[in-house]
Scaffold this motif. Structure first.
Motif, PDB file in Angstrom:
ATOM      1  N   VAL A   1       0.812  -1.206   0.000  1.00  0.00           N
ATOM      2  CA  VAL A   1       0.000   0.000   0.000  1.00  0.00           C
ATOM      3  C   VAL A   1       0.850   1.263   0.000  1.00  0.00           C
ATOM      4  O   VAL A   1       0.332   2.338  -0.208  1.00  0.00           O
ATOM      5  CB  VAL A   1      -1.000   0.032   1.183  1.00  0.00           C
ATOM      6  CG1 VAL A   1      -2.009  -1.097   1.058  1.00  0.00           C
ATOM      7  CG2 VAL A   1      -0.298   0.008   2.509  1.00  0.00           C
ATOM      8  N   TYR A   2       2.172   1.114   0.245  1.00  0.00           N
ATOM      9  CA  TYR A   2       3.014   2.308   0.288  1.00  0.00           C
ATOM     10  C   TYR A   2       4.472   1.945   0.016  1.00  0.00           C
ATOM     11  O   TYR A   2       4.997   0.988   0.582  1.00  0.00           O
ATOM     12  CB  TYR A   2       2.911   2.956   1.676  1.00  0.00           C
ATOM     13  CG  TYR A   2       3.532   4.339   1.739  1.00  0.00           C
ATOM     14  CD1 TYR A   2       2.830   5.445   1.286  1.00  0.00           C
ATOM     15  CD2 TYR A   2       4.807   4.534   2.241  1.00  0.00           C
ATOM     16  CE1 TYR A   2       3.391   6.712   1.343  1.00  0.00           C
ATOM     17  CE2 TYR A   2       5.371   5.786   2.299  1.00  0.00           C
ATOM     18  CZ  TYR A   2       4.659   6.875   1.847  1.00  0.00           C
ATOM     19  OH  TYR A   2       5.212   8.124   1.889  1.00  0.00           O
ATOM     20  N   LEU A   3       5.102   2.710  -0.862  1.00  0.00           N
ATOM     21  CA  LEU A   3       6.525   2.552  -1.148  1.00  0.00           C
ATOM     22  C   LEU A   3       7.290   3.570  -0.320  1.00  0.00           C
ATOM     23  O   LEU A   3       7.084   4.773  -0.469  1.00  0.00           O
ATOM     24  CB  LEU A   3       6.810   2.775  -2.641  1.00  0.00           C
ATOM     25  CG  LEU A   3       8.282   2.883  -3.049  1.00  0.00           C
ATOM     26  CD1 LEU A   3       9.036   1.602  -2.722  1.00  0.00           C
ATOM     27  CD2 LEU A   3       8.386   3.200  -4.529  1.00  0.00           C
ATOM     28  N   GLY A   4       8.135   3.099   0.588  1.00  0.00           N
ATOM     29  CA  GLY A   4       8.911   4.000   1.432  1.00  0.00           C
ATOM     30  C   GLY A   4      10.084   4.602   0.689  1.00  0.00           C
ATOM     31  O   GLY A   4      10.256   5.801   0.622  1.00  0.00           O
ATOM     32  N   HIS A   5      10.916   3.760   0.087  1.00  0.00           N
ATOM     33  CA  HIS A   5      12.043   4.243  -0.704  1.00  0.00           C
ATOM     34  C   HIS A   5      12.647   3.091  -1.492  1.00  0.00           C
ATOM     35  O   HIS A   5      12.296   1.938  -1.314  1.00  0.00           O
ATOM     36  CB  HIS A   5      13.105   4.915   0.177  1.00  0.00           C
ATOM     37  CG  HIS A   5      13.783   3.975   1.127  1.00  0.00           C
ATOM     38  ND1 HIS A   5      14.875   3.233   0.775  1.00  0.00           N
ATOM     39  CD2 HIS A   5      13.515   3.659   2.410  1.00  0.00           C
ATOM     40  CE1 HIS A   5      15.267   2.499   1.809  1.00  0.00           C
ATOM     41  NE2 HIS A   5      14.444   2.738   2.812  1.00  0.00           N
ATOM     42  N   ARG A   6      13.570   3.439  -2.359  1.00  0.00           N
ATOM     43  CA  ARG A   6      14.270   2.450  -3.168  1.00  0.00           C
ATOM     44  C   ARG A   6      15.754   2.484  -2.830  1.00  0.00           C
ATOM     45  O   ARG A   6      16.263   3.478  -2.345  1.00  0.00           O
ATOM     46  CB  ARG A   6      14.119   2.776  -4.655  1.00  0.00           C
ATOM     47  CG  ARG A   6      12.690   2.712  -5.148  1.00  0.00           C
ATOM     48  CD  ARG A   6      12.660   3.078  -6.635  1.00  0.00           C
ATOM     49  NE  ARG A   6      11.332   3.037  -7.151  1.00  0.00           N
ATOM     50  CZ  ARG A   6      10.774   1.963  -7.708  1.00  0.00           C
ATOM     51  NH1 ARG A   6      11.444   0.854  -7.805  1.00  0.00           N
ATOM     52  NH2 ARG A   6       9.549   2.000  -8.166  1.00  0.00           N
ATOM     53  N   TYR A   7      16.424   1.413  -3.147  1.00  0.00           N
ATOM     54  CA  TYR A   7      17.882   1.379  -3.130  1.00  0.00           C
ATOM     55  C   TYR A   7      18.512   1.520  -1.759  1.00  0.00           C
ATOM     56  O   TYR A   7      19.582   2.093  -1.627  1.00  0.00           O
ATOM     57  CB  TYR A   7      18.458   2.433  -4.086  1.00  0.00           C
ATOM     58  CG  TYR A   7      17.780   2.457  -5.419  1.00  0.00           C
ATOM     59  CD1 TYR A   7      17.675   1.286  -6.172  1.00  0.00           C
ATOM     60  CD2 TYR A   7      17.220   3.611  -5.921  1.00  0.00           C
ATOM     61  CE1 TYR A   7      17.036   1.294  -7.394  1.00  0.00           C
ATOM     62  CE2 TYR A   7      16.588   3.625  -7.148  1.00  0.00           C
ATOM     63  CZ  TYR A   7      16.498   2.460  -7.881  1.00  0.00           C
ATOM     64  OH  TYR A   7      15.860   2.474  -9.086  1.00  0.00           O
ATOM     65  N   PRO A 124     -10.755  -0.003   6.330  1.00  0.00           N
ATOM     66  CA  PRO A 124      -9.995   0.854   5.410  1.00  0.00           C
ATOM     67  C   PRO A 124      -9.577   2.190   6.026  1.00  0.00           C
ATOM     68  O   PRO A 124      -8.526   2.719   5.703  1.00  0.00           O
ATOM     69  CB  PRO A 124     -10.950   1.062   4.230  1.00  0.00           C
ATOM     70  CG  PRO A 124     -12.310   0.796   4.782  1.00  0.00           C
ATOM     71  CD  PRO A 124     -12.118  -0.244   5.851  1.00  0.00           C
ATOM     72  N   GLU A 125     -10.389   2.711   6.945  1.00  0.00           N
ATOM     73  CA  GLU A 125     -10.041   3.998   7.567  1.00  0.00           C
ATOM     74  C   GLU A 125      -8.783   3.886   8.422  1.00  0.00           C
ATOM     75  O   GLU A 125      -7.963   4.806   8.477  1.00  0.00           O
ATOM     76  CB  GLU A 125     -11.214   4.545   8.391  1.00  0.00           C
ATOM     77  CG  GLU A 125     -11.567   3.774   9.650  1.00  0.00           C
ATOM     78  CD  GLU A 125     -12.227   2.394   9.458  1.00  0.00           C
ATOM     79  OE1 GLU A 125     -12.218   1.609  10.413  1.00  0.00           O
ATOM     80  OE2 GLU A 125     -12.728   2.105   8.343  1.00  0.00           O
ATOM     81  N   VAL A 126      -8.593   2.754   9.083  1.00  0.00           N
ATOM     82  CA  VAL A 126      -7.390   2.536   9.894  1.00  0.00           C
ATOM     83  C   VAL A 126      -6.154   2.437   8.995  1.00  0.00           C
ATOM     84  O   VAL A 126      -5.113   3.024   9.290  1.00  0.00           O
ATOM     85  CB  VAL A 126      -7.547   1.264  10.758  1.00  0.00           C
ATOM     86  CG1 VAL A 126      -6.237   0.889  11.426  1.00  0.00           C
ATOM     87  CG2 VAL A 126      -8.653   1.447  11.781  1.00  0.00           C
ATOM     88  N   VAL A 127      -6.288   1.715   7.899  1.00  0.00           N
ATOM     89  CA  VAL A 127      -5.183   1.595   6.950  1.00  0.00           C
ATOM     90  C   VAL A 127      -4.843   2.966   6.370  1.00  0.00           C
ATOM     91  O   VAL A 127      -3.671   3.330   6.249  1.00  0.00           O
ATOM     92  CB  VAL A 127      -5.523   0.580   5.838  1.00  0.00           C
ATOM     93  CG1 VAL A 127      -4.424   0.546   4.776  1.00  0.00           C
ATOM     94  CG2 VAL A 127      -5.749  -0.810   6.437  1.00  0.00           C
ATOM     95  N   GLN A 128      -5.860   3.757   6.061  1.00  0.00           N
ATOM     96  CA  GLN A 128      -5.620   5.084   5.503  1.00  0.00           C
ATOM     97  C   GLN A 128      -4.906   5.996   6.491  1.00  0.00           C
ATOM     98  O   GLN A 128      -3.995   6.744   6.127  1.00  0.00           O
ATOM     99  CB  GLN A 128      -6.933   5.738   5.048  1.00  0.00           C
ATOM    100  CG  GLN A 128      -6.711   7.004   4.228  1.00  0.00           C
ATOM    101  CD  GLN A 128      -5.985   6.716   2.931  1.00  0.00           C
ATOM    102  OE1 GLN A 128      -6.459   5.935   2.111  1.00  0.00           O
ATOM    103  NE2 GLN A 128      -4.819   7.320   2.743  1.00  0.00           N
ATOM    104  N   VAL A 129      -5.279   5.927   7.765  1.00  0.00           N
ATOM    105  CA  VAL A 129      -4.598   6.722   8.798  1.00  0.00           C
ATOM    106  C   VAL A 129      -3.121   6.324   8.874  1.00  0.00           C
ATOM    107  O   VAL A 129      -2.234   7.184   8.972  1.00  0.00           O
ATOM    108  CB  VAL A 129      -5.300   6.553  10.166  1.00  0.00           C
ATOM    109  CG1 VAL A 129      -4.437   7.107  11.292  1.00  0.00           C
ATOM    110  CG2 VAL A 129      -6.652   7.235  10.155  1.00  0.00           C
ATOM    111  N   LEU A 130      -2.843   5.031   8.816  1.00  0.00           N
ATOM    112  CA  LEU A 130      -1.471   4.544   8.846  1.00  0.00           C
ATOM    113  C   LEU A 130      -0.672   5.072   7.653  1.00  0.00           C
ATOM    114  O   LEU A 130       0.416   5.628   7.813  1.00  0.00           O
ATOM    115  CB  LEU A 130      -1.450   3.016   8.863  1.00  0.00           C
ATOM    116  CG  LEU A 130      -0.079   2.346   8.775  1.00  0.00           C
ATOM    117  CD1 LEU A 130       0.779   2.703   9.984  1.00  0.00           C
ATOM    118  CD2 LEU A 130      -0.244   0.838   8.652  1.00  0.00           C
TER     119      LEU A 130
END
Length: 167
Positions: A1-7, A124-130
């Motif tokens: 659900v989210y990409l923090g960073h690459r490499y 879904p609201e909890v996931v969105q807050v995260l």
């Protein structure tokens, strides 16, 4: 659900050692965090391009905080880990980055957030807050150098037990 960073991962060898290329890993011992890690897959990708077979390199599982000391002591010939451990070995003067993930894996994703589908469906609201909180923290870090320095100081002292300059 989210990409923090690459490499965020690299293969590190002794600064003054004989390993100068991926082909030089033949017959050597390389530490990885776990056999299920992307750092292990990254080594296999580089080995394939260099013409090495999977059994040409001995991979040992090792806890990330232990790899820098093991490299310095000569217990391993190198390691494949995420930050801050490659930088730790470099800053201490005994490690050198042989290659970064992006050299052999151009679309490599280092840190991602994965959420089970049943949680997305039921809360879904909890996931969105995260996700929003993680995104805001990244924007806060990007906003200014003092924010990054404060964050490095805090997590260095209370979470990673590392020097803030390393982080």
């Amino acid at each position: 659900v989210y990409l923090g960073h690459r490499y965020g991962s690299a293969v590190v060898v002794k600064k003054t050692g004989p390993i100068k290329t991926v082909a030089d890993l033949r017959g050597r011992t390389i530490a990885i965090p776990t056999r299920f890690s992307d750092e292990r897959l990254m080594i296999f990708r580089a080995m394939k391009i260099a013409g090495l077979k999977p059994n040409d390199v001995k991979m040992v599982e090792m806890a990330p905080p232990d790899v820098s000391g093991a490299l310095a002591a000569g217990a391993i010939d190198g390691f494949s880990m995420g930050e801050p451990f490659p930088s730790q070995a470099e800053m201490a003067g005994y490690g050198r980055i042989l290659f970064q993930a992006r050299q052999y894996w151009p679309d490599y994703m280092s840190c991602i957030l994965i959420v089970r589908q049943d949680l997305i469906d039921t809360r879904p609201e909890v996931v969105q807050v995260l996700v929003d909180g993680i995104a805001r923290s990244g924007l806060w870090l990007d906003k200014s150098k003092p924010n990054r320095e404060n964050a490095a100081d805090f997590v260095g002292r209370f979470y990673y037990h590392q020097k803030p300059a390393l982080l």
